[in-house]
Scaffold this motif. Structure first.
Motif, mmCIF file in Angstrom:
data_model
loop_
_atom_site.group_PDB
_atom_site.id
_atom_site.type_symbol
_atom_site.label_atom_id
_atom_site.label_comp_id
_atom_site.label_asym_id
_atom_site.label_seq_id
_atom_site.Cartn_x
_atom_site.Cartn_y
_atom_site.Cartn_z
ATOM 1 N N GLN A 175 -6.432 173.678 69.714
ATOM 2 C CA GLN A 175 -6.261 173.610 68.259
ATOM 3 C C GLN A 175 -6.364 172.168 67.749
ATOM 4 O O GLN A 175 -6.973 171.919 66.709
ATOM 5 N N LEU A 176 -5.778 171.218 68.477
ATOM 6 C CA LEU A 176 -5.877 169.814 68.073
ATOM 7 C C LEU A 176 -7.308 169.310 68.208
ATOM 8 O O LEU A 176 -7.810 168.626 67.313
ATOM 9 N N ILE A 177 -7.963 169.647 69.296
ATOM 10 C CA ILE A 177 -9.351 169.215 69.521
ATOM 11 C C ILE A 177 -10.260 169.753 68.419
ATOM 12 O O ILE A 177 -11.082 169.023 67.857
ATOM 13 N N GLU A 178 -10.113 171.039 68.086
ATOM 14 C CA GLU A 178 -10.938 171.643 67.041
ATOM 15 C C GLU A 178 -10.653 171.032 65.671
ATOM 16 O O GLU A 178 -11.570 170.832 64.875
ATOM 17 N N ALA A 179 -9.383 170.719 65.388
ATOM 18 C CA ALA A 179 -9.029 170.108 64.100
ATOM 19 C C ALA A 179 -9.649 168.719 63.975
ATOM 20 O O ALA A 179 -10.197 168.369 62.925
ATOM 21 N N GLU A 180 -9.565 167.927 65.035
ATOM 22 C CA GLU A 180 -10.144 166.584 64.990
ATOM 23 C C GLU A 180 -11.667 166.649 64.855
ATOM 24 O O GLU A 180 -12.270 165.842 64.154
ATOM 25 N N ALA A 181 -12.304 167.643 65.481
ATOM 26 C CA ALA A 181 -13.760 167.815 65.345
ATOM 27 C C ALA A 181 -14.120 168.221 63.911
ATOM 28 O O ALA A 181 -15.091 167.711 63.342
ATOM 29 N N ALA A 182 -13.341 169.114 63.309
ATOM 30 C CA ALA A 182 -13.598 169.533 61.923
ATOM 31 C C ALA A 182 -13.443 168.350 60.970
ATOM 32 O O ALA A 182 -14.221 168.201 60.023
ATOM 33 N N ALA A 183 -12.465 167.500 61.240
ATOM 34 C CA ALA A 183 -12.279 166.303 60.405
ATOM 35 C C ALA A 183 -13.481 165.375 60.540
ATOM 36 O O ALA A 183 -13.979 164.847 59.542
ATOM 37 N N ARG A 184 -13.972 165.179 61.767
ATOM 38 C CA ARG A 184 -15.161 164.330 61.975
ATOM 39 C C ARG A 184 -16.353 164.874 61.202
ATOM 40 O O ARG A 184 -17.111 164.112 60.604
ATOM 41 N N ASN A 185 -16.518 166.194 61.212
ATOM 42 C CA ASN A 185 -17.622 166.814 60.466
ATOM 43 C C ASN A 185 -17.486 166.576 58.970
ATOM 44 O O ASN A 185 -18.486 166.520 58.255
ATOM 45 N N ALA A 186 -16.258 166.436 58.490
ATOM 46 C CA ALA A 186 -16.010 166.162 57.068
ATOM 47 C C ALA A 186 -15.985 164.653 56.787
ATOM 48 O O ALA A 186 -15.641 164.232 55.699
ATOM 49 N N LYS A 187 -16.338 163.847 57.797
ATOM 50 C CA LYS A 187 -16.413 162.387 57.704
ATOM 51 C C LYS A 187 -15.041 161.714 57.565
ATOM 52 O O LYS A 187 -14.847 160.773 56.808
ATOM 53 N N TRP A 188 -14.088 162.223 58.378
ATOM 54 C CA TRP A 188 -12.751 161.633 58.471
ATOM 55 C C TRP A 188 -12.410 161.391 59.935
ATOM 56 O O TRP A 188 -12.741 162.193 60.801
ATOM 57 N N SER A 189 -11.721 160.291 60.199
ATOM 58 C CA SER A 189 -11.090 160.070 61.502
ATOM 59 C C SER A 189 -9.685 160.652 61.382
ATOM 60 O O SER A 189 -9.036 160.494 60.354
#
Length: 199
Positions: free
Chosen positions: A41-55
């Motif tokens: 869940q954490l890995i997927e959330a961080e990947a979704a944030a990267r796709n939205a152009k957020w660290s």
């Protein structure tokens, strides 16, 4: 000068947090109640944030005794700023679900440490659980080299926090909105390091 906005948001879940990132004009955001468990869940959330152009850096939520998910915190920054992992973050899972720190390279020369805090709902600042979180936050602040901004769902009013003296003991000042942040109450606000309180 250039203004750099920082938001503080209790999203009561990950979907809303991602939506905030997709629509916010802020440079950085402190989240409370992200409800993402450790692992996938954490890995997927961080990947979704990267796709939205957020660290994004997240403190994992906790599984409750009845099988639900509680807490979880995070700090996000636009990818063009980047976000450094905090040199110190809590190791105890129950504290890590409610306290997170990251370094943000904006706001002042040399950057600033962003801290997100999520206190226990329905409890006073002096409750054993909230005292433990606040003590961990104070210990974390004590290790930091440079200015910091605390973004929190304090579950209590600015006057309650002021009366506790927590902000001043940590070299900070309360910065709260005039309008309610949760129902009719103001419980989501900032404590800003005296090193940048006037910035």
């Amino acid at each position: 000068g250039v203004t750099t906005a920082v938001d503080c948001v209790n999203t009561t879940g990950w979907t809303a947090a991602l939506n905030v990132m997709q629509h916010s004009a802020a440079a950085a955001i402190g989240f409370q109640e992200t409800k993402r468990l450790d692992g996938l869940q954490l890995i997927e959330a961080e990947a979704a944030a990267r796709n939205a152009k957020w660290s994004l850096t997240l403190g994992p939520a906790q599984r409750t005794a009845n099988g639900g998910v509680s807490a979880g915190v995070g700090i996000a920054a636009r990818t063009y700023y980047g976000l450094g992992r905090g040199s110190v973050n809590p190791a105890a899972p129950d504290i890590a679900a409610r306290l997170r720190c990251a370094w943000f390279p904006g706001i002042v020369r040399g950057g600033v440490h962003l801290i997100t805090i999520y206190l226990v709902s329905g409890e006073k600042l002096s409750s054993p659980a909230n005292r433990r979180i606040l003590e961990a936050a104070s210990q974390l602040i004590d290790t930091l080299d440079g200015p910091w901004i605390g973004m929190a769902d304090w579950q209590n009013s600015p006057s309650d926090l002021d009366a506790s003296n927590w902000d001043r003991m940590n070299g900070g000042a309360i910065h709260a909105p005039d309008e309610p942040t949760c129902g009719a109450n103001i419980i989501d606000f900032f404590v800003v390091s005296d090193l940048i309180a006037s910035a």
